[in-house]
Design a protein around this motif. Structure first.
Motif, PDB file in Angstrom:
ATOM      1  N   ASP A 170      89.516 -24.059 102.791  1.00 27.88           N
ATOM      2  CA  ASP A 170      88.825 -23.517 103.968  1.00 27.88           C
ATOM      3  C   ASP A 170      87.307 -23.672 103.919  1.00 27.88           C
ATOM      4  OD1 ASP A 170      91.184 -21.940 105.315  1.00 27.88           O
ATOM      5  OD2 ASP A 170      91.260 -21.462 103.179  1.00 27.88           O
ATOM      6  N   GLU A 171      86.732 -23.352 102.754  1.00 28.74           N
ATOM      7  CA  GLU A 171      85.277 -23.354 102.649  1.00 28.74           C
ATOM      8  C   GLU A 171      84.846 -23.925 101.311  1.00 28.74           C
ATOM      9  OE1 GLU A 171      82.807 -19.904 103.780  1.00 28.74           O
ATOM     10  OE2 GLU A 171      84.669 -19.008 104.489  1.00 28.74           O
ATOM     11  N   ALA A 172      83.590 -24.345 101.247  1.00 28.62           N
ATOM     12  CA  ALA A 172      83.079 -24.886  99.990  1.00 28.62           C
ATOM     13  C   ALA A 172      81.611 -24.544  99.815  1.00 28.62           C
ATOM     14  CB  ALA A 172      83.283 -26.394  99.927  1.00 28.62           C
ATOM     15  N   GLN A 173      81.205 -24.573  98.550  1.00 25.85           N
ATOM     16  CA  GLN A 173      79.840 -24.213  98.182  1.00 25.85           C
ATOM     17  C   GLN A 173      79.507 -25.024  96.934  1.00 25.85           C
ATOM     18  OE1 GLN A 173      79.567 -19.992  97.447  1.00 25.85           O
ATOM     19  NE2 GLN A 173      77.503 -20.093  96.596  1.00 25.85           N
ATOM     20  N   GLY A 174      78.293 -25.525  96.865  1.00 26.65           N
ATOM     21  CA  GLY A 174      77.913 -26.268  95.670  1.00 26.65           C
ATOM     22  C   GLY A 174      76.709 -27.146  95.911  1.00 26.65           C
ATOM     23  N   LEU A 183      75.780 -16.070 110.904  1.00 28.21           N
ATOM     24  CA  LEU A 183      75.674 -16.281 109.456  1.00 28.21           C
ATOM     25  C   LEU A 183      75.812 -14.987 108.669  1.00 28.21           C
ATOM     26  CD1 LEU A 183      72.701 -18.818 109.290  1.00 28.21           C
ATOM     27  CD2 LEU A 183      75.156 -19.291 109.093  1.00 28.21           C
ATOM     28  N   LYS A 184      76.667 -15.060 107.656  1.00 36.00           N
ATOM     29  CA  LYS A 184      76.834 -13.917 106.760  1.00 36.00           C
ATOM     30  C   LYS A 184      75.941 -14.074 105.537  1.00 36.00           C
ATOM     31  CE  LYS A 184      81.531 -12.342 107.502  1.00 36.00           C
ATOM     32  NZ  LYS A 184      82.671 -11.755 106.803  1.00 36.00           N
ATOM     33  N   VAL A 185      75.716 -12.964 104.850  1.00 42.61           N
ATOM     34  CA  VAL A 185      75.064 -13.043 103.548  1.00 42.61           C
ATOM     35  C   VAL A 185      76.029 -12.475 102.510  1.00 42.61           C
ATOM     36  CG1 VAL A 185      73.807 -10.818 103.736  1.00 42.61           C
ATOM     37  CG2 VAL A 185      72.954 -12.623 102.230  1.00 42.61           C
ATOM     38  N   ALA A 186      76.214 -13.219 101.413  1.00 44.39           N
ATOM     39  CA  ALA A 186      77.110 -12.779 100.345  1.00 44.39           C
ATOM     40  C   ALA A 186      76.276 -12.260  99.179  1.00 44.39           C
ATOM     41  CB  ALA A 186      78.001 -13.932  99.891  1.00 44.39           C
ATOM     42  N   VAL A 187      76.643 -11.087  98.696  1.00 44.46           N
ATOM     43  CA  VAL A 187      75.896 -10.433  97.611  1.00 44.46           C
ATOM     44  C   VAL A 187      76.849 -10.164  96.444  1.00 44.46           C
ATOM     45  CG1 VAL A 187      74.679  -8.310  96.968  1.00 44.46           C
ATOM     46  CG2 VAL A 187      74.200  -9.389  99.173  1.00 44.46           C
ATOM     47  N   THR A 230      85.248 -26.354 110.358  1.00 44.26           N
ATOM     48  CA  THR A 230      84.340 -26.627 111.478  1.00 44.26           C
ATOM     49  C   THR A 230      83.133 -27.465 111.056  1.00 44.26           C
ATOM     50  OG1 THR A 230      82.979 -24.667 111.070  1.00 44.26           O
ATOM     51  CG2 THR A 230      84.934 -24.362 112.442  1.00 44.26           C
ATOM     52  N   GLY A 231      82.879 -27.556 109.770  1.00 50.85           N
ATOM     53  CA  GLY A 231      81.694 -28.266 109.285  1.00 50.85           C
ATOM     54  C   GLY A 231      80.421 -27.434 109.349  1.00 50.85           C
ATOM     55  N   GLU A 232      80.534 -26.229 109.879  1.00 54.15           N
ATOM     56  CA  GLU A 232      79.358 -25.370 110.042  1.00 54.15           C
ATOM     57  C   GLU A 232      79.094 -24.550 108.770  1.00 54.15           C
ATOM     58  OE1 GLU A 232      78.304 -24.176 113.824  1.00 54.15           O
ATOM     59  OE2 GLU A 232      78.659 -26.342 113.788  1.00 54.15           O
ATOM     60  N   ILE A 233      77.823 -24.180 108.597  1.00 54.21           N
ATOM     61  CA  ILE A 233      77.493 -23.228 107.544  1.00 54.21           C
ATOM     62  C   ILE A 233      77.946 -21.847 108.010  1.00 54.21           C
ATOM     63  CG2 ILE A 233      75.585 -22.056 106.357  1.00 54.21           C
ATOM     64  CD1 ILE A 233      74.130 -24.738 106.319  1.00 54.21           C
ATOM     65  N   ARG A 282      63.469 -12.338  92.453  1.00 54.96           N
ATOM     66  CA  ARG A 282      63.550 -13.125  93.684  1.00 54.96           C
ATOM     67  C   ARG A 282      65.008 -13.432  93.978  1.00 54.96           C
ATOM     68  NH1 ARG A 282      59.073 -12.179  93.981  1.00 54.96           N
ATOM     69  NH2 ARG A 282      57.173 -13.418  94.056  1.00 54.96           N
ATOM     70  N   LEU A 283      65.326 -13.594  95.249  1.00 52.07           N
ATOM     71  CA  LEU A 283      66.653 -14.071  95.610  1.00 52.07           C
ATOM     72  C   LEU A 283      66.552 -15.504  96.101  1.00 52.07           C
ATOM     73  CD1 LEU A 283      68.339 -11.085  97.494  1.00 52.07           C
ATOM     74  CD2 LEU A 283      68.757 -11.886  95.166  1.00 52.07           C
ATOM     75  N   LEU A 284      67.486 -16.327  95.634  1.00 56.08           N
ATOM     76  CA  LEU A 284      67.662 -17.661  96.197  1.00 56.08           C
ATOM     77  C   LEU A 284      68.939 -17.618  97.029  1.00 56.08           C
ATOM     78  CD1 LEU A 284      66.852 -19.960  93.121  1.00 56.08           C
ATOM     79  CD2 LEU A 284      65.297 -19.062  94.875  1.00 56.08           C
ATOM     80  N   TYR A 285      69.064 -18.545  97.965  1.00 55.70           N
ATOM     81  CA  TYR A 285      70.225 -18.539  98.855  1.00 55.70           C
ATOM     82  C   TYR A 285      70.897 -19.903  98.830  1.00 55.70           C
ATOM     83  CZ  TYR A 285      68.131 -14.218 100.476  1.00 55.70           C
ATOM     84  OH  TYR A 285      67.606 -12.951 100.523  1.00 55.70           O
ATOM     85  N   GLN A 286      72.218 -19.881  98.678  1.00 53.35           N
ATOM     86  CA  GLN A 286      72.976 -21.137  98.657  1.00 53.35           C
ATOM     87  C   GLN A 286      73.992 -21.148  99.795  1.00 53.35           C
ATOM     88  OE1 GLN A 286      75.642 -21.958  95.314  1.00 53.35           O
ATOM     89  NE2 GLN A 286      75.063 -24.124  95.409  1.00 53.35           N
ATOM     90  N   PRO A 287      74.024 -22.239 100.557  1.00 53.70           N
ATOM     91  CA  PRO A 287      74.919 -22.279 101.726  1.00 53.70           C
ATOM     92  C   PRO A 287      76.404 -22.317 101.360  1.00 53.70           C
ATOM     93  CG  PRO A 287      73.867 -24.419 101.412  1.00 53.70           C
ATOM     94  CD  PRO A 287      73.223 -23.467 100.447  1.00 53.70           C
ATOM     95  N   GLN A 288      77.202 -21.694 102.215  1.00 51.22           N
ATOM     96  CA  GLN A 288      78.659 -21.770 102.132  1.00 51.22           C
ATOM     97  C   GLN A 288      79.111 -22.461 103.415  1.00 51.22           C
ATOM     98  OE1 GLN A 288      79.680 -17.548 101.641  1.00 51.22           O
ATOM     99  NE2 GLN A 288      79.519 -17.763  99.431  1.00 51.22           N
ATOM    100  N   ARG A 289      79.877 -23.546 103.254  1.00 55.90           N
ATOM    101  CA  ARG A 289      80.206 -24.353 104.427  1.00 55.90           C
ATOM    102  C   ARG A 289      81.692 -24.292 104.761  1.00 55.90           C
ATOM    103  NH1 ARG A 289      77.473 -28.402 107.167  1.00 55.90           N
ATOM    104  NH2 ARG A 289      75.786 -28.329 105.648  1.00 55.90           N
ATOM    105  N   SER A 290      81.984 -24.107 106.028  1.00 55.16           N
ATOM    106  CA  SER A 290      83.373 -24.168 106.474  1.00 55.16           C
ATOM    107  C   SER A 290      83.814 -25.626 106.513  1.00 55.16           C
ATOM    108  CB  SER A 290      83.509 -23.549 107.871  1.00 55.16           C
ATOM    109  OG  SER A 290      84.748 -23.970 108.446  1.00 55.16           O
ATOM    110  N   LEU A 291      84.958 -25.924 105.877  1.00 53.74           N
ATOM    111  CA  LEU A 291      85.450 -27.299 105.910  1.00 53.74           C
ATOM    112  C   LEU A 291      86.286 -27.532 107.162  1.00 53.74           C
ATOM    113  CD1 LEU A 291      86.366 -27.815 102.135  1.00 53.74           C
ATOM    114  CD2 LEU A 291      84.241 -28.375 103.349  1.00 53.74           C
TER     115      LEU A 291
END
Ligand code: C2E
Ligand code: MG
Ligand code: MG
Ligand code: MG
Length: 274
Positions: free
Chosen positions: A250-254, A109-113, A52-55, A41-50
């Motif tokens: 620029d961006e954050a994830q967690g 929205l992009k997908v990172a693999v 613009t505040g957008e995902i 299975r794949l799970l997905y975790q958001p990456q947020r632009s710091l």
């Protein structure tokens, strides 16, 4: 491993060592069936632009639901899959699944693999990617690959060739876990990365360790001087986020923004299935 080397293992190691070797062989043999049996299975975790505040996108993170052992972490079975060669079938499955999923998302929205070093060194990698992108219909500029520096250093010429071809296709490439292992300034200069991901180990210590904070600052200034955006991984607290914002990341994830989850809950009719 050959039967004779297994015999040697029995002679020289503790009984529980033999037990763990047996468990590993069993897992390797189970892994062969994981893709056809639909256990991945794949799970997905958001990456947020710091900025613009957008995902900006989601990272696809692999899970194996083993019929007997339950959930197994990729840190356990990816190395095994690299040894057995199953990583190629698994990698194709991941890419196919992630691209098909991202097709349902808004186009911003992009997908990172993630790509393991072994995958990154295989022949015909570009052709496989091209075929899967075509088949799923995902625009290449919505795909981002995450590779670690260990994928690069084994065969630098080939890696550079691949990176250029991916870029030419419109696929972007991020360097993952930056700051650990072999990360060097040399690699950043020589390879056309689109993003630097600071390893989560630094974020987790950002508020308590001067050294970790110094490394974060160094990577951010490196990114600025090379005009490569920097994403910080492993943001768990508001305090860590404040550090990143004041340092101009620029961006954050967690976990602070979202844990890896079954599929991004998007404002789409499809989302009810999740
Ligand atoms: P990675 O690509 O560096 O992924 C980040 C890891 O950090 C993920 O672990 C994620 O769940 C975890 N994480 C995210 N936010 C936080 C946080 O705030 N705090 C903490 N403590 N951890 C956080 P995960 O999902 O267990 O994946 C581990 C590694 O396995 C990945 O590291 C990646 O190298 C590899 N991996 C995952 N999926 C794939 C895949 O599809 N293919 C390949 N080749 N490797 C994969
Ligand atoms: Mg990653
Ligand atoms: Mg990482
Ligand atoms: Mg990692």
């Amino acid at each position: 491993r050959t039967k004779s080397s297994i015999g040697l293992t029995v002679c020289f190691f503790e009984p529980d060592m033999d037990e763990s070797a047996r468990a590993r062989r069993q897992l390797a043999s189970d892994l062969r069936h994981a893709v056809p049996s639909g256990e991945l299975r794949l799970l997905y975790q958001p990456q947020r632009s710091l900025k613009t505040g957008e995902i900006s996108g989601y990272e696809a993170l692999l899970r194996w639901h083993h019929p007997k052992r339950g959930l197994i972490s990729p840190t356990e079975f990816i190395p095994l899959a690299e040894e057995t060669g199953d990583i190629f079938a698994i990698g194709d499955w991941v890419l196919q699944e992630a691209c098909a999923e991202a097709r349902h998302w808004p186009e911003t929205l992009k997908v990172a693999v993630n790509l393991s070093p072994v995958q990154f060194l295989q022949d015909g990698l570009i052709e496989r990617f091209r075929a899967i992108l075509l088949q799923t219909g995902l625009s290449p500029n919505r795909l981002e690959l995450e590779v670690t520096e260990s994928a690069i250093i084994t065969d630098k010429l080939r890696a550079l060739h691949y990176l250029r071809q991916f870029k030419a296709m419109g696929v972007s490439v991020a360097i993952d876990d930056f700051g650990t292992g072999h990360s060097s300034l040399d690699t950043l200069h020589a390879f056309p990365f689109d993003k630097i991901k600071i390893d989560k180990s630094f974020l987790l210590r950002a508020e308590t360790s001067h050294q970790a904070l110094a490394i974060i600052r160094t990577v951010l200034s490196l990114g600025r001087s090379l005009s490569i955006p920097v994403l910080a991984e492993g943001v768990e607290t508001q305090g860590q986020l404040q550090v990143l914002e004041s340092e101009g990341c620029d961006e954050a994830q967690g976990y602070y923004f979202g844990r890896p989850a079954a599929a991004p809950s998007l404002d789409l009719p499809d989302a009810v299935n999740f």
